[in-house]
Design a protein around this motif. Structure first.
Motif, PDB file in Angstrom:
ATOM      1  N   TYR A   1      -5.571 -17.676 -12.076  1.00 17.94           N
ATOM      2  CA  TYR A   1      -6.153 -16.375 -11.015  1.00 17.94           C
ATOM      3  C   TYR A   1      -4.981 -15.991 -10.397  1.00 17.94           C
ATOM      4  CZ  TYR A   1      -7.326 -20.856  -8.698  1.00 17.94           C
ATOM      5  OH  TYR A   1      -6.673 -22.182  -8.391  1.00 17.94           O
ATOM      6  N   GLY A   2      -4.535 -15.653  -9.230  1.00 16.85           N
ATOM      7  CA  GLY A   2      -3.274 -14.935  -8.472  1.00 16.85           C
ATOM      8  C   GLY A   2      -3.734 -13.304  -7.404  1.00 16.85           C
ATOM      9  N   VAL A   3      -2.659 -13.223  -7.001  1.00 15.04           N
ATOM     10  CA  VAL A   3      -2.878 -12.387  -6.511  1.00 15.04           C
ATOM     11  C   VAL A   3      -1.080 -11.607  -5.333  1.00 15.04           C
ATOM     12  CG1 VAL A   3      -2.503 -13.615  -3.595  1.00 15.04           C
ATOM     13  CG2 VAL A   3      -3.644 -11.495  -4.359  1.00 15.04           C
ATOM     14  N   SER A   4      -0.885 -10.815  -5.088  1.00 17.88           N
ATOM     15  CA  SER A   4       0.354 -10.391  -5.383  1.00 17.88           C
ATOM     16  C   SER A   4       0.085  -9.864  -3.986  1.00 17.88           C
ATOM     17  CB  SER A   4       0.912  -9.635  -6.336  1.00 17.88           C
ATOM     18  OG  SER A   4       0.282  -9.045  -7.292  1.00 17.88           O
ATOM     19  N   TYR A   5       1.194  -9.215  -3.740  1.00 15.56           N
ATOM     20  CA  TYR A   5       1.733  -8.002  -2.539  1.00 15.56           C
ATOM     21  C   TYR A   5       2.793  -7.632  -2.497  1.00 15.56           C
ATOM     22  CZ  TYR A   5       3.620  -5.872   1.774  1.00 15.56           C
ATOM     23  OH  TYR A   5       3.988  -5.177   2.442  1.00 15.56           O
ATOM     24  N   ALA A   6       3.267  -6.317  -2.744  1.00 19.29           N
ATOM     25  CA  ALA A   6       4.255  -6.088  -3.376  1.00 19.29           C
ATOM     26  C   ALA A   6       4.940  -4.284  -2.499  1.00 19.29           C
ATOM     27  CB  ALA A   6       4.130  -5.069  -5.000  1.00 19.29           C
ATOM     28  N   ARG A   7       5.953  -3.957  -1.516  1.00 18.54           N
ATOM     29  CA  ARG A   7       6.353  -3.310  -1.173  1.00 18.54           C
ATOM     30  C   ARG A   7       7.648  -1.934  -1.474  1.00 18.54           C
ATOM     31  NH1 ARG A   7       5.490  -0.611   4.111  1.00 18.54           N
ATOM     32  NH2 ARG A   7       7.107  -0.083   5.151  1.00 18.54           N
ATOM     33  N   GLU A   8       7.566  -0.735  -1.835  1.00 19.90           N
ATOM     34  CA  GLU A   8       8.969   0.235  -2.183  1.00 19.90           C
ATOM     35  C   GLU A   8       8.995   0.871  -1.265  1.00 19.90           C
ATOM     36  OE1 GLU A   8      10.231   1.677  -6.504  1.00 19.90           O
ATOM     37  OE2 GLU A   8       8.142   0.576  -6.361  1.00 19.90           O
ATOM     38  N   GLU A   9      10.454   0.726  -0.990  1.00 16.61           N
ATOM     39  CA  GLU A   9      10.684   2.563  -0.320  1.00 16.61           C
ATOM     40  C   GLU A   9      11.902   2.544  -0.476  1.00 16.61           C
ATOM     41  OE1 GLU A   9      10.335   0.725   3.551  1.00 16.61           O
ATOM     42  OE2 GLU A   9      11.284  -1.095   3.592  1.00 16.61           O
ATOM     43  N   GLY A  10      12.525   3.860   0.119  1.00 18.23           N
ATOM     44  CA  GLY A  10      13.522   4.164  -0.433  1.00 18.23           C
ATOM     45  C   GLY A  10      13.942   5.651   0.282  1.00 18.23           C
TER      46      GLY A  10
END
Length: 556
Positions: free
Chosen positions: A377-386
């Motif tokens: 199992y797992g969890v993730s957070y991603a943030r992308e900006e430009g």
């Protein structure tokens, strides 16, 4: 039993006895050593896992990379069966797996997308050129759809590049080489240099530091420029040869460290800074009317990776944080003079810039429930900006002024603009303007350029002039006004009642908004468009106003 049968039995028995008597006598003691041929047993985690993968997986090991004598990852993967190179019109490299489009190939470095969602627009396959082969531990190439595991970007396949970690033994590695083409004048105009030092195990810590500088060689076009019949001075200009992709300098500095707190906890860090300065030249024909296009790309990227691997009881987990930021500037110049020593021979066409940032935080864990079941199992957070000029449908736009001197010295001529300055006027400086275009949604919901606002300052239908710039050109309004008694325009085009009504309505609006010009301008409609489009700032001051702005005032 007849005599022939007895004879056969004696022959077989005699042969067996003879063979036994001629065989060497070997006596083995209880503790005697027995030797056999050398048996090679090879097994790695990556190769064993690949056997369980439903797609075809190719593992390119470190030894295979060394045998190929490759300079970059690009030189390695394009030798694999089913992997091919694509190059778009801008010289960006793509990786196609089994004929799929390059945008459907996911490029990973240590399991992380090199540019996140942005790779669809910029071409993440340039990363295979940016990564030197010396710092790569292995490369995993998954051929076939891998969307279930890696997402929609992996429809064609995946290329996962695993970099080297800190080594257990103190090591110093130095590579240096020179390359040249047949036509090069210098001995080694293209050079590669790589150095890496590993501290080895120092208690619980081990670190590694590396640096490289590579000269990327140009890929010259094999087809000559098209003969146009208009290349009168072509031979004198000495244009640069056509290049299919970017070439130039690339440098890289990296730092890796591993800290083993105890047998259950391990921390790893990876820092990297990459810079490049690349160019590309294109001219399709020998025509004097077609300029040579010069593309220049500079980029720098910083990458940080932190991870914690731990285990306790029946569970193990990994916490990983990745941050990357890339700044890239693309400049396009044109010139008609080739390798000219005169300043002012180049013309700046566009500047394309991007500032992209990406942050990923992931937690993956496994728990052994019993002998037959394991829970992952797992969890993730991603943030992308430009930000930048390359992003499409950006919510924020801006206008900025640039100094051409920062891009090409030959763009600046005595710090003055020869096109607009008058004799003795040394006040006008050269500048380039990146325009903030206004867009509106069409009736179908698609964005389109708002020409009415840019040209005429009209924000509503009621503010539109009624007479467009095309009407101004087609009816020759720069030559004179439309008279009330004539049925033709100044350039002898027939005039309809609808056009006459629109013309008179615009004339009335201009006279009402510019009362000081109402009695002094005999062709106020023509002057509105004529003076508004002039490149001379003094002439533009004479333009009548509509909606509070001169023609093209907002556009400029």
């Amino acid at each position: 039993m007849n005599r022939w049968s007895r004879t056969k039995r004696y022959l077989v028995l005699s042969s067996a006895v003879a063979l036994w008597l001629n065989a060497p006598l070997v006596v083995l003691a209880d503790n005697a050593a027995v030797t056999t041929d050398v048996v090679h047993v090879q097994g790695t985690w990556a190769q064993e896992e690949a056997k369980l993968n439903p797609q075809q997986v190719q593992i390119i090991t470190k030894k295979e990379i060394e045998k190929k004598q490759a300079k970059s990852v690009e030189d390695i993967i394009f030798t694999q069966t089913g992997v091919s190179r694509t190059v778009d019109a801008m010289g960006r490299v793509g990786v196609s797996i089994r004929g799929a489009e390059a945008r459907h190939t996911l490029i990973l470095v240590d399991g992380q997308p090199v540019l996140g969602d942005f790779d669809k627009y910029s071409g993440a396959a340039d990363e295979v050129q940016r990564l030197g082969a010396e710092n790569v531990e292995r490369i995993e190439v998954i051929q076939g759809a891998a969307s279930a595991k890696y997402g929609s970007d992996a429809v064609g396949g995946v290329v996962n590049i695993i970099t080297k970690k800190a080594l257990k033994k103190p090591t110093l590695q130095v590579n240096a080489e020179g390359m040249r083409r047949k036509s090069d004048g210098d001995l080694f105009p293209f050079q590669n240099f790589y150095i890496r030092a590993d501290s080895g195990q120092m208690g619980k810590l081990k670190v590694g530091l590396s640096g490289s500088k590579r000269d990327l060689m140009p890929v010259l076009a094999s087809v000559k420029r098209r003969a146009s019949g208009m290349g009168f001075d072509y031979a004198k200009h000495n244009f640069k040869p056509n290049v299919l992709r970017y070439y130039g300098d690339a440098s890289d500095i990296g730092f890796v460290a591993t800290y083993e707190a105890n047998k259950n906890n391990k921390f790893e860090m990876r820092l990297n800074r990459y810079t490049e300065d690349l160019v590309r030249d294109i001219k399709h024909s020998d025509s004097d009317l077609e300029p040579q296009q010069h593309f220049k790309r500079t980029a720098n990227r910083n990458t940080i990776n932190l991870s914690w691997n731990a285990k306790a009881g029946k569970s193990d987990w990994t916490v990983e944080t990745n941050y990357s930021r890339i700044k890239e500037d693309d400049v396009a110049l044109i010139n008609y003079t080739g390798r000219s020593s005169y300043e002012g021979s180049n013309e700046l066409r566009y500047i394309d810039n991007i500032d992209h940032r990406q942050l990923d935080v992931r937690l993956n864990a496994n728990t052994q429930l019993n002998n037959k079941h394991r829970l992952s199992y797992g969890v993730s957070y991603a943030r992308e900006e430009g930000s930048g000029s390359r992003l499409k449908s950006s919510p924020n736009t801006s206008t900025m002024y640039i100094d051409p001197w920062a891009y090409d010295k030959s763009l600046l001529v005595d710090k003055l603009d020869r096109l607009v300055r008058k004799k003795g006027d040394n006040s006008v400086k050269v500048y380039s303007h990146i325009h903030d275009y206004k867009f509106i949604n069409s009736s179908s919901g698609m964005p389109q350029w708002d020409m009415d606002y840019e040209y005429y300052g009209a924000e509503t239908d009621a503010q539109k002039p009624g007479i467009t710039y095309d009407d101004y050109v087609n009816y020759g309004l720069s030559e004179g006004a439309i008279s009330s008694w004539s049925s033709t325009s100044p350039n002898n085009q027939p005039i309809s009642d609808d056009f006459r009504n629109r013309y008179n309505a615009l004339k009335s609006r201009l006279e009402a908004e510019n009362p000081d010009m109402a009695n002094t301008r005999s062709n106020i409609v023509g002057d509105y468009l004529k003076y508004g489009e002039s490149s001379d700032p003094e002439m533009r001051k004479k333009a009548p106003k509509l909606n509070g702005k001169a023609f093209l005032e907002e556009y400029r």
